[in-house]
Design an enzyme around this catalytic site. Structure first.
Site, short mmCIF file in Angstrom:
data_model
loop_
_atom_site.label_atom_id
_atom_site.label_comp_id
_atom_site.label_asym_id
_atom_site.label_seq_id
_atom_site.Cartn_x
_atom_site.Cartn_y
_atom_site.Cartn_z
N ASP A 126 5.60 -19.34 -61.52
CA ASP A 126 6.47 -18.84 -60.39
C ASP A 126 7.97 -18.78 -60.72
OD1 ASP A 126 6.40 -17.71 -57.73
OD2 ASP A 126 7.36 -19.56 -57.17
N ASP A 131 -11.31 -20.55 -49.11
CA ASP A 131 -11.25 -21.62 -49.68
C ASP A 131 -12.06 -21.49 -51.10
OD1 ASP A 131 -13.95 -21.64 -49.04
OD2 ASP A 131 -13.80 -23.00 -47.43
N ASN A 180 -13.66 -27.20 -43.40
CA ASN A 180 -12.53 -27.56 -43.81
C ASN A 180 -11.37 -26.75 -43.33
OD1 ASN A 180 -12.51 -25.38 -45.41
ND2 ASN A 180 -13.02 -26.40 -47.53
N GLU A 189 7.02 -15.16 -64.10
CA GLU A 189 7.39 -14.07 -63.47
C GLU A 189 8.81 -13.95 -63.63
OE1 GLU A 189 7.29 -13.15 -58.52
OE2 GLU A 189 7.88 -15.37 -59.27
N GLY A 223 -8.58 -19.51 -43.37
CA GLY A 223 -9.97 -20.53 -43.52
C GLY A 223 -10.42 -19.94 -45.14
#
Length: 630
Positions: A347, A182, A160, A376, A180
């Site tokens: 966030d 995951d 993936n 935050e 990459g």
């Protein structure tokens, strides 16, 4: 004559009636003709499913598809009732308000009808809630949070790395590209995470982020209900949660309420003209966090802080739109229920409309009274940070329900305190003074304390790559009040510059061709191994320690570069001595009899050395001693 006039009037009336019937017939024919050539599609229906027996007995469905607003929804299912149907100026949206009070789990068809004909259907499912879902326990001061940037941690499924249909492909040689990592990589190393002593996982966002570049960090969401295929899928995310829970590890989801990515499917077909702030046009926020509180600031500048966009690639959501408000609240609840979460990290918290935040935090707390979530607010002023926490005293009548905030003031104080030259207003006294401001918080013990995160230079580099300062910082963050959060790689004293691609670099051992493997220790240098061993011992000691998890903090003013504090819970007592001098110091425990109360022994939790409290204790320069008092 009268008969002729009546006949004439009757004739005129008949002609008008015939003309009217012809007009109606033509209109109906035209409508049928229009309907026969009009296409109807359902591209999105969200939430895709829901649960029965929720605290809120109403549910709003967002339906998106070509010309969908021309259709009328219909449902035939016991105790599921359509309360209202809302339409906007965009004919491609319908918002269906449902009552699901007393409904049973099951499935039913939502039929979309026009002129008596079913033009579209959607099979909707109401699920049973997991046992005890409402009463789930969130993260708490007994936990330690491990923060992971998934793309940079471990590549568990190379298949993936690049996905057809998504814009950005694998570019591991680009520090700002996708590397990459995951979800499967995290699952594969849950054993390591558990053995290190971490009890909660906070992942940087893993929802679809289909931006053309710089998409790995996840903060430009383009689909609120699906995991990015380059990380896995929804089922794999649930598998991570289940396997982590089996090890006593909770999952904290990173939630973004302020903005979306510029490639979100909404941006091609906005639900309404006011869905995005500033009419969908980029106007930059001023990034002045004091804007919300400043009594002298102009209205324009106040509004600019929350209504301005964070950056051009992140369109700013208008949470004052009631339909969007409901969408965001339901999406948050959906992920808690679906993935069995133990917490949220929210966030850019103050950038969001504050009235929406009040409603959102109230709904989450109402649905899950013991759930924990942290906001935050990147500000080093305790007054600014404490404003948001539940039950904090504040300068206005604002009501907030968020239980926790990130403790940026303490983070700054620790870094400065360990690096600065000691004086009456600098050095380690910074920590003492910040903690003295805890009266401003509704619950200072529920703050998340940390030394670094995905936006900060690595703490080892901030501390001039000195292992002694690193150990001091880690010992403080793991014994002070609050809930520690540690960024991946910190356990091996990973270094970095301030560049985002550099400070979020790959965790060694997460890729088959890595020369070093931090998961096994192979190839690590002496400093990396010592840092890892130190933190592992510290975290595993901390796990289950009642004085740390539940104890009060009692501290003493800094004297001669030495800071002493205690964590005290019933018969459990921990003493922490921080020597910020380059030289060794002597501490006399009898100065603290108010807390020690005649106890005579203390055991160093790192080396198991016994210290008698009736004698002086010598502590090396630039070091911390943690004693369990008996």
């Amino acid at each position: 004559m009268i008969r002729f006039q009546l006949k004439e009037k009757l004739s005129a009336w008949l002609m008008k009636k015939i003309a009217y019937q012809i007009k109606v017939s033509l209109t109906i024919a035209a409508l049928y003709a229009f309907n026969s050539i009009m296409a109807y599609e359902i591209d999105h229906l969200e939430p895709p499913f829901w649960w029965v027996n929720m605290e809120e007995e109403k549910l709003q469905l967002l339906v998106h598809g070509k010309n969908i607003s021309f259709l009328q929804p219909q449902i035939e299912y016991e105790n599921v009732e359509i309360i209202s149907v809302k339409r906007t100026e965009n004919n491609n949206y319908l918002f269906i308000d449902l009552s699901i009070k007393n409904a049973n789990a099951g499935s039913f068809d939502i039929q979309f009808i026009r002129l008596g004909k079913v033009e579209a259907e959607y099979r909707y499912v109401l699920r049973e809630r997991s046992l005890g879902s409402k009463d789930r326990e969130g993260f708490d001061p007994g936990d330690v949070i491990y923060l992971i940037t998934p793309d940079r941690y471990a590549n568990g499924d190379p298949r993936n790395d690049s996905v057809d249909g998504l814009r950005e492909k694998l570019k591991r040689n680009n520090k700002d590209g996708r590397h990459g990592g995951d979800i499967q990589g995290i699952i594969d190393h849950l054993g390591y995470i558990d053995q290190m002593g971490f009890t909660q996982l906070w992942l940087n966002p893993v929802l679809v982020n289909d931006q053309k570049t710089y998409s790995y960090h996840g903060y430009s969401t383009t689909d609120f209900y699906n995991i990015d295929p380059r990380f896995g899928n929804n089922r794999l995310y649930l598998e991570l949660s289940e396997k982590a829970k089996a090890r006593g590890i909770g999952i904290i989801k990173d939630v973004i309420l302020n903005h979306i990515g510029s490639e979100h499917w909404w941006m091609d077909d906005l639900p309404s003209d006011d869905w995005i702030n500033n009419g969908g046009n980029f106007i930059n926020t001023n990034h002045i966090h004091e804007s919300i509180h400043d009594p002298h600031l102009s209205i324009f500048e106040k509004n600019l802080f929350t209504d301005g966009w964070f950056v051009k690639s992140m369109p700013d959501l208008n949470q004052r739109n009631e339909l969007l408000e409901t969408y965001l609240i339901q999406n948050s609840i959906w992920w808690i229920e679906y993935a069995n979460l133990s917490g949220f990290r929210v966030d850019t918290y103050p950038y969001v409309d504050k009235n929406f935040l009040s409603t959102w935090s109230m709904r989450i707390s109402s649905e899950y009274p013991n759930f924990n979530f942290v906001g935050e607010e990147w500000n080093n002023n305790p007054t600014i940070v404490s404003y948001w926490q539940k039950d904090s005293p504040r300068h206005d009548n604002y009501v907030s329900f968020i239980p926790s905030m990130m403790d940026f003031p303490l983070q700054s104080a620790i870094v400065k305190g360990l690096k600065e030259k000691e004086s009456w207003n600098s050095g380690i006294g910074n920590i003492f003074r910040v903690l003295a401001n805890d009266f401003q918080y509704g619950n200072p013990y529920n703050l998340v304390v940390f030394l670094g995160n995905h936006d900060m230079t690595r703490i080892y580099s901030e501390l001039n790559e000195r292992l002694d300062l690193y150990k001091m910082a880690m010992s403080i963050i793991c014994t002070i009040r609050g809930i520690p959060q540690i960024y991946y790689g910190t356990e091996i004293a990973m270094s970095s510059s301030s560049d985002h691609g550099e400070l979020r670099k790959d965790f060694p051992g997460g890729w088959p061709d890595d020369e070093k493997d931090a998961f096994t220790g192979n190839g690590l240098n002496e400093t990396e191994l010592e840092a890892q061993s130190y933190l592992k011992r510290l975290l595993n000691w901390r796990k289950g320690n009642l004085a740390i998890a539940k104890g009060d903090l009692v501290h003493y003013p800094v004297k001669d570069n030495v800071y002493v504090y205690f964590r005290n819970y019933q018969k459990n007592l921990v003493m922490v001595i921080v020597n910020n001098s380059e030289r060794a110091k002597t501490v006399y425990p009898n100065q603290y009899n108010e807390i020690i109360k005649g106890r005579t022994k203390g055991v160093n939790i790192i080396n198991n050395r016994l210290h008698y409290l009736l004698r002086e204790i010598n502590i090396s320069g630039k070091s911390t001693m943690i004693l369990e008092i008996h």
